[in-house]
Design an enzyme around this catalytic site. Structure first.
Site, PDB file in Angstrom:
ATOM      1  N   SER A 165      -3.055  -7.819   2.979  1.00 49.72           N
ATOM      2  CA  SER A 165      -3.312  -7.663   4.417  1.00 49.72           C
ATOM      3  C   SER A 165      -3.708  -9.002   5.026  1.00 49.72           C
ATOM      4  O   SER A 165      -3.293  -9.329   6.142  1.00 49.72           O
ATOM      5  CB  SER A 165      -4.450  -6.657   4.645  1.00 49.72           C
ATOM      6  OG  SER A 165      -4.120  -5.421   4.086  1.00 49.72           O
ATOM      7  N   HIS A 212       0.848  -1.200   0.000  1.00 46.83           N
ATOM      8  CA  HIS A 212       0.000   0.000   0.000  1.00 46.83           C
ATOM      9  C   HIS A 212       0.888   1.257   0.000  1.00 46.83           C
ATOM     10  O   HIS A 212       0.642   2.198  -0.746  1.00 46.83           O
ATOM     11  CB  HIS A 212      -0.902   0.041   1.242  1.00 46.83           C
ATOM     12  CG  HIS A 212      -1.936  -1.038   1.303  1.00 46.83           C
ATOM     13  ND1 HIS A 212      -2.120  -1.839   2.405  1.00 46.83           N
ATOM     14  CD2 HIS A 212      -2.862  -1.453   0.392  1.00 46.83           C
ATOM     15  CE1 HIS A 212      -3.112  -2.683   2.180  1.00 46.83           C
ATOM     16  NE2 HIS A 212      -3.577  -2.491   0.967  1.00 46.83           N
ATOM     17  N   LYS A 220     -16.266  -6.963   6.019  1.00 44.98           N
ATOM     18  CA  LYS A 220     -15.034  -7.759   5.972  1.00 44.98           C
ATOM     19  C   LYS A 220     -14.547  -8.151   7.369  1.00 44.98           C
ATOM     20  O   LYS A 220     -13.483  -8.755   7.487  1.00 44.98           O
ATOM     21  CB  LYS A 220     -13.937  -6.964   5.269  1.00 44.98           C
ATOM     22  CG  LYS A 220     -14.008  -6.992   3.758  1.00 44.98           C
ATOM     23  CD  LYS A 220     -12.684  -6.533   3.169  1.00 44.98           C
ATOM     24  CE  LYS A 220     -12.626  -6.698   1.677  1.00 44.98           C
ATOM     25  NZ  LYS A 220     -11.343  -6.196   1.149  1.00 44.98           N
ATOM     26  N   ARG A 222      -2.224  -6.017  -8.306  1.00 46.00           N
ATOM     27  CA  ARG A 222      -1.095  -6.900  -8.039  1.00 46.00           C
ATOM     28  C   ARG A 222      -0.936  -7.964  -9.101  1.00 46.00           C
ATOM     29  O   ARG A 222       0.146  -8.275  -9.543  1.00 46.00           O
ATOM     30  CB  ARG A 222      -1.278  -7.592  -6.676  1.00 46.00           C
ATOM     31  CG  ARG A 222      -1.042  -6.670  -5.526  1.00 46.00           C
ATOM     32  CD  ARG A 222      -1.633  -7.219  -4.276  1.00 46.00           C
ATOM     33  NE  ARG A 222      -3.083  -7.209  -4.331  1.00 46.00           N
ATOM     34  CZ  ARG A 222      -3.862  -7.476  -3.309  1.00 46.00           C
ATOM     35  NH1 ARG A 222      -3.326  -7.821  -2.166  1.00 46.00           N
ATOM     36  NH2 ARG A 222      -5.173  -7.417  -3.422  1.00 46.00           N
TER      37      ARG A 222
HETATM   38  P1  ADP Z   1     -10.052  -3.396  -0.295  1.00 47.16           P
HETATM   39  O1  ADP Z   1     -10.727  -3.964   0.902  1.00 47.16           O
HETATM   40  O2  ADP Z   1     -10.723  -2.208  -0.883  1.00 47.16           O
HETATM   41  O3  ADP Z   1      -9.620  -4.391  -1.331  1.00 47.16           O
HETATM   42  P2  ADP Z   1      -7.324  -3.261   0.587  1.00 47.16           P
HETATM   43  O4  ADP Z   1      -6.916  -2.513   1.800  1.00 47.16           O
HETATM   44  O5  ADP Z   1      -7.176  -4.732   0.600  1.00 47.16           O
HETATM   45  O6  ADP Z   1      -8.769  -2.767   0.327  1.00 47.16           O
HETATM   46  O7  ADP Z   1      -6.554  -2.696  -0.669  1.00 47.16           O
HETATM   47  C1  ADP Z   1      -6.714  -1.363  -1.115  1.00 47.16           C
HETATM   48  C2  ADP Z   1      -6.161  -1.229  -2.508  1.00 47.16           C
HETATM   49  O8  ADP Z   1      -4.772  -1.519  -2.491  1.00 47.16           O
HETATM   50  C3  ADP Z   1      -6.762  -2.185  -3.531  1.00 47.16           C
HETATM   51  O9  ADP Z   1      -6.798  -1.520  -4.774  1.00 47.16           O
HETATM   52  C4  ADP Z   1      -5.780  -3.324  -3.585  1.00 47.16           C
HETATM   53  O10 ADP Z   1      -5.785  -3.983  -4.835  1.00 47.16           O
HETATM   54  C5  ADP Z   1      -4.478  -2.577  -3.375  1.00 47.16           C
HETATM   55  N1  ADP Z   1      -3.429  -3.396  -2.778  1.00 47.16           N
HETATM   56  C6  ADP Z   1      -3.506  -4.256  -1.757  1.00 47.16           C
HETATM   57  N2  ADP Z   1      -2.326  -4.851  -1.491  1.00 47.16           N
HETATM   58  C7  ADP Z   1      -1.458  -4.325  -2.396  1.00 47.16           C
HETATM   59  C8  ADP Z   1      -0.083  -4.538  -2.700  1.00 47.16           C
HETATM   60  N3  ADP Z   1       0.650  -5.427  -2.036  1.00 47.16           N
HETATM   61  N4  ADP Z   1       0.452  -3.840  -3.691  1.00 47.16           N
HETATM   62  C9  ADP Z   1      -0.293  -2.962  -4.406  1.00 47.16           C
HETATM   63  N5  ADP Z   1      -1.585  -2.723  -4.201  1.00 47.16           N
HETATM   64  C10 ADP Z   1      -2.161  -3.392  -3.211  1.00 47.16           C
END
Ligand code: ADP
Length: 159
Positions: free
Chosen positions: A128, A17, A41, A90
């Site tokens: 996450s 992130h 979630k 990703r």
């Molecule tokens: P959500 O619950 O909206 O999917 P996340 O917190 O899991 O939220 O992720 C937020 C954004 O960051 C999403 O667009 C997700 O694809 C992206 N994301 C999550 N992990 C990574 C990572 N390791 N690298 C790049 N982008 C990521």
């Protein structure tokens, strides 16, 4: 003034992130990280905790700030004077859902663009949920999350 919104659950934030936030901060005048409640979630960290962890993580990134996201994302973007939404991609597995989300947001508000950014290749496997699973099983996540997030995870999972 170009403002972009980066929405997500960030439960908790990872280095993936942060990599996306850093890249976005180079392209926009302001990056607002919008932490969504996402009760659906069943987040491990409360909204307040996630906002606090993010706030600490981005202090060194110029033009980046954090806020909590309530209601419809496109309404939030309008209210904050944003032009675009950033999402991280990703792998192909992210694509279908992200594609659907982006097109729906466009239907809801034609003016707002969605931009996809790819993290550094070493973060493409990072999520996450994987981080939480590793901590729950007693593993080391120090290369996946900042130190203060690792400490917060340890506290959560030792309860
Ligand atoms: P959500 O619950 O909206 O999917 P996340 O917190 O899991 O939220 O992720 C937020 C954004 O960051 C999403 O667009 C997700 O694809 C992206 N994301 C999550 N992990 C990574 C990572 N390791 N690298 C790049 N982008 C990521």
């Amino acid at each position: 003034m170009r403002t972009v919104i980066y929405p997500g659950s960030f439960d908790p934030l990872t280095n993936g992130h942060l990599d996306v936030i850093q890249r976005a901060a180079k392209l926009f005048d302001k990056v607002i990280v919008a932490v969504a409640n996402n009760e659906r979630k069943k987040p491990v960290f409360s909204l307040q905790e996630r906002v606090q962890l993010m706030s600490e993580a981005i202090t060194h990134i110029p033009h980046a700030q954090v806020d909590s996201l309530e209601g419809l994302l496109v309404d939030f973007v309008e209210k904050r004077g944003g032009q675009a939404i950033i999402r991280g991609l990703r792998a192909v597995s992210d694509f279908e859902f992200e594609f659907q989300l982006a097109l729906m947001n466009r239907k809801l508000n034609e003016r707002i663009e969605t931009i996809f950014m790819m993290p550094k290749d070493t973060y493409t496997f990072l999520s996450s949920s994987i981080v939480k699973e590793i901590v729950a099983l007693g593993g080391d996540v120090s290369s996946f999350v900042p130190a203060h997030v690792q400490a917060a995870l340890k506290v959560k999972f030792s309860k």
